[in-house]
Design a protein around this motif. Sequence first.
Motif: not given
Length: 202
Positions: A20, A26, A99
Amino acid sequence: MEERHIYPIFDRMLQRSDRENLLKQKGLMLWFTGLSGSGKSTLAIALERELYQNGILCRILDGDNIRSGINNNLGFSEADRIENIRRIAEVSKLFVDCGIVTIAAFISPTNEIRQMAADIIGKDDFMEIYVSTPLEVCEQRDVKGLYKKARKGEIKDFTGISSPFEIPEQPDLTIDTSTQSLEESVAILKKTVFPRIVSFNI
């Protein structure tokens, strides 16, 4: 070899936070649910484009790329439908762990089956988006003629006609494409989704 020389592989693997940080985003699961013709795929594609234009890496999973690939051995029995969603959720979990913002557009007609997906992926990473477009509007759109076939009995267990669709109990977001334009819907999605996937100013 002595046991003290054996180390778990996870000690050497990169973690989700590493990936990430690399992507500066995110991981998140955006799960679109609704009747056939409600606008799930249209919204998913438009949202993917919006995210892409803002530097967000994402991936759409839908019936076309799933049923023809990893789930090409599944039919449409109740057991196969459940297995279809289970596999989708497991694949999505891998993407989210990388991610990547993962977008699913599946009817997934029951609360139980959607709960299963959320449990597999993880509730903190799962965002349920209910496309609540009314049945009559979905039938009017009926590009593939599926509703007509279902009404004639040519398609069995068709969601909304001969098989029920359970309205989500607590969706994170509800969008009705019969009253909201594509632009309005994407704007709502963007406002809701972006704070969950970015930790920096776009």
